[in-house]
Scaffold this active site. Structure first.
Site, PDB file in Angstrom:
ATOM      1  N   ASP A 151       0.916  -1.295  -0.070  1.00 19.19           N
ATOM      2  CA  ASP A 151       0.001   0.004   0.063  1.00 19.19           C
ATOM      3  C   ASP A 151       0.961   1.399   0.003  1.00 19.19           C
ATOM      4  O   ASP A 151       1.988   1.352  -0.449  1.00 19.19           O
ATOM      5  CB  ASP A 151      -0.964  -0.058   1.219  1.00 19.19           C
ATOM      6  CG  ASP A 151      -2.551   0.554   0.960  1.00 19.19           C
ATOM      7  OD1 ASP A 151      -2.363   1.724   0.547  1.00 19.19           O
ATOM      8  OD2 ASP A 151      -3.242  -0.020   0.880  1.00 19.19           O
ATOM      9  N   HIS A 189      -3.900   6.575   2.435  1.00 18.43           N
ATOM     10  CA  HIS A 189      -4.488   5.257   2.364  1.00 18.43           C
ATOM     11  C   HIS A 189      -3.934   3.939   3.085  1.00 18.43           C
ATOM     12  O   HIS A 189      -4.906   3.030   3.794  1.00 18.43           O
ATOM     13  CB  HIS A 189      -4.347   5.110   0.767  1.00 18.43           C
ATOM     14  CG  HIS A 189      -5.090   3.872   0.061  1.00 18.43           C
ATOM     15  ND1 HIS A 189      -4.740   2.739   0.027  1.00 18.43           N
ATOM     16  CD2 HIS A 189      -6.399   4.039  -0.517  1.00 18.43           C
ATOM     17  CE1 HIS A 189      -5.489   1.949  -0.624  1.00 18.43           C
ATOM     18  NE2 HIS A 189      -6.733   2.817  -1.139  1.00 18.43           N
ATOM     19  N   SER A 232     -11.105  -0.298  -1.922  1.00 19.71           N
ATOM     20  CA  SER A 232     -10.058  -0.560  -1.013  1.00 19.71           C
ATOM     21  C   SER A 232     -10.445  -0.478   0.689  1.00 19.71           C
ATOM     22  O   SER A 232      -9.391  -1.219   1.167  1.00 19.71           O
ATOM     23  CB  SER A 232      -9.246   0.930  -1.059  1.00 19.71           C
ATOM     24  OG  SER A 232      -8.609   0.959  -2.184  1.00 19.71           O
TER      25      SER A 232
END
Ligand SMILES: *[C@@H]1O[C@H](CO)[C@@H](O)[C@H](O)[C@H]1NC(C)=O
Ligand SMILES: *[C@@H]1O[C@H](CO)[C@@H](O)[C@H](O)[C@H]1NC(C)=O
Ligand SMILES: *[C@@H]1O[C@H](CO)[C@@H](O)[C@H](O)[C@H]1NC(C)=O
Ligand SMILES: *[C@@H]1O[C@H](CO)[C@@H](O)[C@H](O)[C@H]1NC(C)=O
Ligand SMILES: *[C@@H]1O[C@H](CO)[C@@H](O)[C@H](O)[C@H]1NC(C)=O
Ligand SMILES: *[C@@H]1O[C@H](CO)[C@@H](O)[C@H](O)[C@H]1NC(C)=O
Ligand SMILES: *[C@@H]1O[C@H](CO)[C@@H](O)[C@H](O)[C@H]1NC(C)=O
Ligand SMILES: *[C@@H]1O[C@H](CO)[C@@H](O)[C@H](O)[C@H]1NC(C)=O
Ligand SMILES: *[C@@H]1O[C@H](CO)[C@@H](O)[C@H](O)[C@H]1NC(C)=O
Length: 758
Positions: free
Chosen positions: A140, A211, A528
């Site tokens: 990620d 994220h 996600s």
């Protein structure tokens, strides 16, 4: 205090908020009233409620402070802050029906864990010891190691099999890892090779986007009390597998992401000894042998590592899905039963509720309100700057209207909209609220019939138990998989909309024109977010069944999922007019981790089976080798009929010359393993799909012992010329204890595939 005690004490900690509120004497109550009992003297129910409330208050009490809301639509009644004596007095007031104590702050603010059924009493959490000793690796954008969600209080030593590292780098000291965050590595050589002149400002695993911090804490964040998004979703946050370990492999950079770095990251994760890999990204429109995720995860599969991937956010159109790789699980995104919003109270004291995530404080006073219809003219909007502006969503212009109302800097924007996916517009630094068309009529009528209309707004209302939920989101990408259409994808749906998880303190959680707001938690939406939910669930299953193969874990997750929502109707699809969701949107169903612990039967698959599939796809020897890394691929048994817990059949609708009565048949062969206790008899049932005949042979399976394997055949006969694009049903095996369900899709999409599948 809560942050420094060992895990076993959490059960007692959870009860404390209730104790506190009892000691404080006053509490919030929601009071149901009978409107038929309202004396004629009152002009409306609001004034009657106020009078009723006023009659039980003490002389020193301020009525407006005691009254919380008057409800118009969801119920007849109001909420108020009352002492026990006042509540008793209210109970003998005319028209009183009942009251319930308000429970605003449910303890788990990462509410999706509760929503999928995880609890401290029984099922996957206690059975797996919360995923203790299972290692989840994520590829990620990196990690914010200082986040409280990565604290390791009460965690045991790092499992001895772990070979990973915590690499130092820019603003990242290896001492930042601990027993929760056990690995941190970064991969940007591919990126730099592609752009030699690029500047990597933060050359380390530190997350500069947010994220990765969010996905990793969704999967395995430790508990953090007092979490919220600016007053919404307040409570205790925690991941799906709160005692699992996290290893971050940063391969996604602000400056770009390259397959080479992704493959290196997955490669390293395998070497380091992770048990589960979570990949919340994908590459569109490429065959399996060019897809870095497909290639790298084949090796993971061979090592028994479970891989979870996101379906993508390109919905609601069919065939938009990525990561449709047969050896990973592909996760769609759905809603949870929680809404964030506010209340608009009109001058006539009628209030309507709406959706909002406005993070600021808002004056409680009454403000002039004006109805503008389509809010498309900036100059007109600027003229009503001192007002609350009401706008109507038409022709999908909502995003632009919100943008223009925000730019005009009116006092607040009220948007009348029928849209049920507001994820992209709801997160704003500007006071905006979205109300439905029915309430919109009430607001419009009020404004029209008053010479000086006014209204007040209250924000930061979190509502739990909203219905229907889950629903598949509009943005969630749909199957069939372009890279391998013969395996039905997506596999499963999990919570993906407005998920609360940790956020880097130095990256804005929400940004406006001239305003950036920071917070240690953020609400994000997308596949996600649903993908790491399944990573956490897989970690729990690994904790309970360390010997299960990745295919067995996937099978358990799929066959035990549920297909009904909280109104007991089939789960709907927001992207398709709230019609029942097909498996091309939903997968097998909505994840149900407690059931997945004991699935009864398993559809297992080994790497040879996948090679047989690759051979049947007519890939060249080299292409197959790219994936399997072995020259010894035995293509003597090519087969598209993978032992998968779902079915998809292509029919030929394109051939208009075909006789519509002409039938065609397709057979599937499956082998199930009995992983229950010894003897059991399973019977098959199939839901009808109009125009199709589905037979299961045999339709009883009698197992004499545990781990026994038995096979069956599914024969699907249907018209060569299919009327609809997609039809679906379910095959269910039941032994009285376990329900083992598989979706069946028949489709006229990709009709050219009919012949290859036969
Ligand atoms: C890393 O942290 C340790 C412990 O806090 C400290 O002793 C060391 O100097 C730090 N190293 C760097 C490169 O900052
Ligand atoms: C990198 O920068 C140098 C010097 O500014 C320039 O000559 C070269 O063309 C650049 N290379 C690339 C690939 O952009
Ligand atoms: C980033 O860090 C790695 C490892 O410390 C180093 O090898 C590499 O040269 C660095 N790259 C840049 C662009 O600074
Ligand atoms: C928003 O305002 C701009 C500038 O006035 C205008 O060009 C645009 O069409 C507006 N958008 C909408 C959807 O009204
Ligand atoms: C909205 O769409 C309809 C039909 O497509 C069209 O007739 C109408 O003019 C549009 N309205 C606006 C304000 O663009
Ligand atoms: C709003 O959506 C619902 C469900 O999709 C639909 O039945 C209804 O007609 C819509 N209303 C308006 C005003 O568009
Ligand atoms: C290939 O598989 C078939 C059947 O599965 C087997 O009979 C054959 O010996 C295998 N060939 C090689 C070279 O391994
Ligand atoms: C449909 O049939 C026509 C004529 O046979 C053919 O050219 C076309 O490629 C077919 N389309 C699909 C999607 O099979
Ligand atoms: C692979 O090739 C065979 C023989 O040409 C053909 O019958 C089959 O349909 C092809 N399979 C796929 C998936 O294209």
């Amino acid at each position: 205090m809560a942050t420094h005690i060992p895990f076993c004490l959490w059960l007692t900690i959870i009860t404390i908020p209730h104790l506190v509120s009892t000691l404080a004497q006053h509490d919030n109550y929601i009071i149901h009233m009978d409107l038929l009992a309202m004396p004629k003297a009152f002009s409306g129910y609001h004034s009657w409620y106020l009078a009723t409330l006023s009659s039980v208050l003490d002389n020193s009490d301020d009525l407006s402070a005691k009254h919380i809301y008057t409800y118009s639509n969801v119920m007849n009644g109001f909420s108020a802050s009352l002492s026990p004596t006042q509540l008793e007095a209210l109970k003998s007031s005319p028209g009183y029906i009942s009251s319930i104590r308000d429970l605003p702050a449910k303890v788990d603010t990462t509410h999706s864990s509760q929503f999928i059924g995880l609890n401290h009493i029984s099922g996957a959490w206690p059975a797996s010891n919360y995923g203790k000793d299972v290692i989840i690796g994520l590829v990620d954008t990196g990690i914010w190691p200082e986040s409280e969600s990565f604290k390791d209080d009460g965690m045991s030593d790092i499992p001895s099999k772990w070979k990973g590292e915590c690499e130092s780098g820019t603003k990242f000291n290896s001492s930042l890892c601990n027993k929760k965050l056990i690995g941190a590595r970064f991969f940007n050589k591919g990126l730099i090779a592609k752009n030699p002149n690029i500047t990597i400002t933060v050359n380390s695993t530190r997350d500069t986007e947010g994220h990765g911090t969010h996905t990793s804490t969704t999967a395995a964040g430790n508990y953090v009390g007092g979490a919220s998004y600016f007053g919404y979703a307040t409570g205790k946050a925690g991941g799906m597998a709160p005692l699992a370990r996290v290893a971050m492999y940063k391969a996604l950079w602000e400056q770009g992401s390259f397959a080479s770095d992704v493959i290196a990251a997955i490669d390293q994760a395998i070497t380091d000894g992770v048990d589960v890999i979570s990949l919340s990204f994908g590459l569109d429109g490429i065959p399996l042998y060019e897809d870095p995720v497909a290639i790298a995860t084949f090796a993971a599969l061979e090592r028994g590592i479970f891989v979870t991937t996101s379906a993508g956010n390109e919905g609601p159109f069919l065939e938009t899905l990525h990561n449709g790789t047969p050896w990973v699980i592909t996760v769609a995104a759905s809603t949870v039963d929680r809404q964030f919003g506010g209340i608009l109270t009109l001058g006539d004291e009628v209030s309507v509720s709406g959706l909002s995530l406005y993070p600021g404080n808002f004056p409680s006073s009454r403000i002039p309100v004006v109805f503008m219809g389509l809010c498309d003219n900036l100059n007109e909007l600027i003229k009503v700057r001192n007002k609350i502006v009401v706008c109507e969503d038409k022709n999908d212009t909502l995003g632009d209207q919100v943008y223009n109302v925000t730019r005009a800097k009116v006092v607040a924007g009220v948007f009348i909209s029928n849209s049920s996916d507001l994820e992209l517009v709801i997160q704003s630094t500007f006071p905006v609220i979205f109300i439905n068309p029915k309430d919109g009529e009430v607001v419009k009528d009020y404004i029209k019939s008053n010479s000086a209309p006014g209204a007040s707004l209250v924000f930061k209302v979190t509502t739990l138990g909203t219905k229907p939920a889950p629903s598949v989101t509009s943005y969630s990408s749909r199957g069939p998989s372009q890279s391998c259409p013969f395996v039905l994808k997506p596999d499963i749906t999990a919570p993906g909309s407005l998920i609360l998880a940790a956020w880097p303190e130095k990256i804005p959680a929400v940004e406006g024109d001239s305003l950036s707001l920071f917070n240690n938690f953020n609400l994000l939406s997308g596949t996600s977010m649903s993908c790491p939910h399944i990573a956490g669930v897989a970690a729990l299953l690994k904790g309970v069944h360390p010997d299960w193969s990745p295919a067995a874990i996937r099978s358990a997750i799929m066959t035990t999922s549920h297909t009904l929502d909280n109104t007991l109707s089939p789960i709907t699809d927001i992207g398709n007019d709230n019609q029942p969701a097909t498996p091309l949107a939903l997968g097998a169903g909505h994840v149900n981790p407690n059931k997945a612990v004991d699935p009864g039967l398993i559809y297992d698959i080994n790497s040879e089976d996948y090679v047989n599939l690759l051979c049947a796809l007519n890939y060249s020897k080299n292409n197959i080798k790219t994936i399997t890394r072995s020259a010894l691929n035995n293509c003597s048994n090519p087969s598209l009929d993978l032992n998968y817990p779902s079915f998809i059949v292509f029919f030929n609708a394109n051939d208009s010359a075909s006789d519509p009565d002409l039938k065609t048949a397709k057979e599937f062969h499956r082998t199930v393993t009995n992983i229950g206790e010894g003897e059991s008899t399973y019977s098959a049932s199939v839901t009808t799909i109009e125009g199709f005949e589905i037979n299961v042979i045999p339709n009883n399976l009698v197992f004499e012992q545990s781990n026994e394997k038995l096979s069956y055949t599914v024969r699907i006969r249907g018209p060569k010329l299919m009327k609809e694009t997609v039809a679906f049903g379910y095959l269910t095996w039941e032994d009285g204890i376990h329900v083992v369900r598989s979706p069946i899709v028949v489709t006229s999409l990709r009709s050219e595939l009919l012949s290859s599948q036969n």
